[in-house]
Design a protein around this motif. Structure first.
Motif, PDB file in Angstrom:
ATOM      1  N   ARG A 294     -26.509 -62.597 -16.595  1.00  0.00           N
ATOM      2  CA  ARG A 294     -25.603 -62.953 -17.703  1.00  0.00           C
ATOM      3  C   ARG A 294     -25.242 -61.699 -18.490  1.00  0.00           C
ATOM      4  N   GLY A 295     -23.973 -61.525 -18.759  1.00  0.00           N
ATOM      5  CA  GLY A 295     -23.519 -60.371 -19.533  1.00  0.00           C
ATOM      6  C   GLY A 295     -23.274 -59.135 -18.697  1.00  0.00           C
ATOM      7  N   ALA A 296     -23.636 -59.177 -17.406  1.00  0.00           N
ATOM      8  CA  ALA A 296     -23.434 -58.000 -16.551  1.00  0.00           C
ATOM      9  C   ALA A 296     -22.121 -58.142 -15.793  1.00  0.00           C
ATOM     10  N   ARG A 297     -21.508 -56.994 -15.506  1.00  0.00           N
ATOM     11  CA  ARG A 297     -20.239 -57.030 -14.770  1.00  0.00           C
ATOM     12  C   ARG A 297     -20.453 -56.833 -13.276  1.00  0.00           C
ATOM     13  N   ARG A 298     -21.579 -56.181 -12.934  1.00  0.00           N
ATOM     14  CA  ARG A 298     -21.853 -55.915 -11.519  1.00  0.00           C
ATOM     15  C   ARG A 298     -23.156 -56.603 -11.120  1.00  0.00           C
TER      16      ARG A 298
ATOM     17  N   ARG B  27     -19.966 -69.534  -4.634  1.00  0.00           N
ATOM     18  CA  ARG B  27     -20.652 -69.061  -5.852  1.00  0.00           C
ATOM     19  C   ARG B  27     -21.481 -70.195  -6.424  1.00  0.00           C
TER      20      ARG B  27
ATOM     21  N   THR C  91     -25.938 -61.861 -10.031  1.00  0.00           N
ATOM     22  CA  THR C  91     -25.385 -61.221 -11.232  1.00  0.00           C
ATOM     23  C   THR C  91     -26.026 -61.828 -12.474  1.00  0.00           C
TER      24      THR C  91
ATOM     25  N   ALA D 169     -26.267 -65.367 -14.202  1.00  0.00           N
ATOM     26  CA  ALA D 169     -24.906 -65.856 -14.457  1.00  0.00           C
ATOM     27  C   ALA D 169     -24.399 -66.596 -13.220  1.00  0.00           C
TER      28      ALA D 169
END
Lengths: 376, 277
Positions: free
Chosen positions: A219-223, A187, A217, A198
């Motif tokens: 920032r603030g996203a889960r997927r 990562r 991905t 992110a």
């Protein structure tokens, strides 16, 4: 007549039950096969993230061929003259890839009943478009061009992102199976201020270092908002015949263009040269000697500013204005489109500038103000 | 039993009426294209349609693309839905089973008859559209005086020779036949559940419509590889260079799975079912 074996149950109902049970077993077996294959555990690769990154970087000369798919959920609207580009990041792109060397490869973009092929040969490129029935030969290297599908194959995209985030933090990720191979993961966590990314998750073949999958991905996203991966891959040199571009045939168009002509045309518009500094970052020419496009910022917060001439600039701005958010900038019209982590800014202050990058809205606001001020 | 079913299939006028309707659509489209010379915009309309004006030899592929989405599956669903339920509704199923014939053999014979119909229909469309294409859009004469279709440009821009085109079209016939197995199996199973041939055909068509809708829905991506219509258009990959086998293999395997499961369900239901009509 039905033979009764015990109350409520006959020989016939027993046979029926056995037959349906056999059918259910078959259904269960067929249903379980893809689930089991998809969830086979992937053994740990035992490779440190930095070592994996080095192998990825060193894999540039590796030959391979396969089938790749990129899927973007950025929701970028189809901008005038940039439809092909916006489709790349807002939809699914199916690609066949044959890579023999850095200067000898082919990438086909597949559609239902259509195909666009890009053939790279030493010193020249061929583009085939079935829908337009057009073959185009481009002589010379193209240091400046719009992003294309070939840039989104896992090896190309991952190496580019790792180059951009050279100094960023690396973390290990569990291995997973990609295209039937066990892939080691890492990562990349960008440190640059102003970026909307992110993290970037990368999986690569631990032996060859060839990148097999990447997920970006915001920032603030889960997927992930953008995924590119191989669905099939062979780590062997492709058949040389596959890399030979199609010949000219009656009924199909053929044109030849030169990369040098494109650069010269761009350089004619001196007045479109982006400012020396934007949002506090100095300009680096995207191509040495060509000032029409400038690169600013650092790491994954790098952004590009391009001057768009005359009527073309007005058209692009007009389309963007229908979709984007207008920014209040003294002395200029500015509109900002944010699509997931991607920001696209159009500023019209006499000339029109297009600025894009994986950067946030506040940075773009400063860029818009600087562009308006520079022209004024 | 199979011979009886095949004879019944080819004795019935409806077989030829359906095949004629399947051939009529490409013919009508060809006449319009040939008279107006207005092809669909590149990349739009039916596959290969924009290319046929300059090359009539490619018209069989365009014709298959025209009949595949709706007409062919509807025909197969109607015939398969009628296979058992039609006999029951007409009151002939009971008499059919009085003969010393196992119900499993009857189901297999019905399926073989359906496969024969699909092959017959596709080959008919292929032949008539080839004749239509070369007559309306052109062919070229060789030095030997033999008239051959012009070389065809593949989706990848590479020229396909007449021999290459022939094997690709034959492979397409095989693939489309396999693709229709799933439809036939669904309708045949429903045909053993109900005595209404229309109900069985409508049930199969409802499954196909739902499948087609879900195939285009990104939110249904997780189930997309298992939908019966997901790989129907994979035959177009025969016309890429090199041929892209990935979806063709998956499509064929998926249809075999549907066939095994639904034929199994039809067998489980039909072999012990009370036949009263």
């Amino acid at each position: 007549m039905r033979q009764v074996t015990w109350p409520g149950r006959t020989v016939v109902t027993g046979q029926t039950r056995r037959r349906w049970a056999a059918v259910l077993v078959v259904v269960a077996v067929f249903g379980a096969v893809p689930v089991v294959l998809a969830h086979r555990p992937a053994p740990a690769a035992g490779l440190a993230p930095a070592a994996l990154r080095d192998r990825i970087t060193a894999s540039a000369g590796r030959a391979y061929h396969g089938y790749a798919q990129s899927a973007g959920a950025l929701g970028l609207p189809p901008l005038s003259h940039l439809e092909e580009l916006t489709a790349l990041v807002s939809g699914t792109t199916e690609m066949r890839v044959w890579h023999a060397a850095a200067d000898r490869w082919r990438v086909d973009v597949l559609g239902p009943g259509t195909e666009r092929g890009l053939y790279q040969l030493p010193g020249e490129q061929y583009r085939w478009d079935y829908a337009e029935s057009q073959l185009t030969r481009i002589v010379g290297e193209q240091p400046l061009r719009l992003p294309q599908a070939a840039d989104l194959t896992p090896p190309e995209l991952v190496r580019r992102l790792l180059r951009l985030g050279a100094g960023d933090r690396l973390e290990p990720l569990p291995s997973r199976r990609v295209a039937g191979m066990v892939a080691a993961g890492l990562r990349l966590v960008p440190a640059a201020p102003g970026t909307t990314v992110a993290h970037v998750d990368v999986w690569a073949d631990p032996a060859s270092g060839l990148p097999l999958q990447a997920e970006l991905t915001a920032r603030g996203a889960r997927r992930p908002v953008f995924v590119t991966r191989f669905l099939e891959l062979t780590l062997a040199a492709p058949d040389p015949a596959v890399l030979r571009p199609p010949g000219r045939t009656p009924g199909t168009g053929f044109t030849t263009t030169s990369a040098a002509d494109v650069l010269a045309a761009l350089d004619r518009w001196d007045s479109l040269t982006p400012p020396d500094r934007l949002a506090g970052y100095p300009r680096r020419d995207a191509v040495d000697g060509v000032s029409a496009a400038g690169s600013y910022g650092a790491g994954l917060a790098r952004f590009v500013a391009v001057g768009v001439p005359g009527r073309l600039g007005d058209e692009v701005y007009g389309t963007a204005a229908r979709w984007g958010r207008r920014l209040t900038v003294p002395g200029a019209d500015a509109v900002l489109i944010t699509a997931g982590p991607l920001s696209l800014l159009l500023v019209r202050a006499g000339p029109t500038y297009l600025v894009t990058g994986l950067v946030d809205a506040s940075l773009m606001q400063r860029v818009a103000a600087d562009l308006a001020g520079a022209v004024a | 039993m199979i011979r009886v079913e095949l004879a019944k299939l080819f004795r019935r006028p409806r077989t030829y009426v359906i095949a004629g309707l399947l051939c009529a659509l490409p013919f009508i489209v060809a006449v319009f294209l040939a008279t107006t010379r207005i092809p669909p915009p590149p990349g739009q309309g039916g596959a290969f349609l924009s290319a046929v004006l300059s090359n009539g030899a490619l018209y069989p592929a365009a014709a298959l693309a025209l009949v595949l989405p709706v007409l062919l599956p509807v025909s197969v669903a109607v015939l398969a839905g009628d296979a058992v339920a039609g006999e029951a509704a007409a009151g002939t199923l009971r008499y059919l089973l009085i003969r010393p014939v196992g119900r499993t053999r009857l189901l297999v014979a019905k399926l073989v008859s359906l496969i024969a119909f699909v092959l017959f229909a596709i080959v008919t469309v292929l032949v008539t559209s080839y004749l239509t294409g070369t007559a309306l859009f052109g062919a070229q004469a060789t030095d030997a005086g033999v008239t051959l279709p012009a070389d065809v440009t593949s989706l990848s821009g590479v020229t396909i020779t007449p021999a290459g085109l022939a094997w690709r079209l034959l492979a397409t016939v095989g693939y489309l036949t396999i693709s229709m197995l799933g439809v036939a199996a669904i309708a045949l199973f429903l045909s053993t559940v109900t005595d209404s041939a229309l109900g069985a055909a409508m049930g199969a068509l409802a499954v196909l419509v739902v499948s087609q809708v879900l195939v285009t829905l990104d939110a249904a991506a997780a189930v997309r590889p298992y939908l019966p219509t997901r790989y129907w258009l994979a035959w177009i990959d025969f016309f890429r260079e090199p041929v892209l086998w990935r979806d063709i293999e998956r499509g064929a395997a998926l249809q075999v799975v549907y066939l095994v499961v639904l034929l199994g369900a039809a067998w489980a239901n039909f072999t012990t079912r009370d036949v009263t009509t």
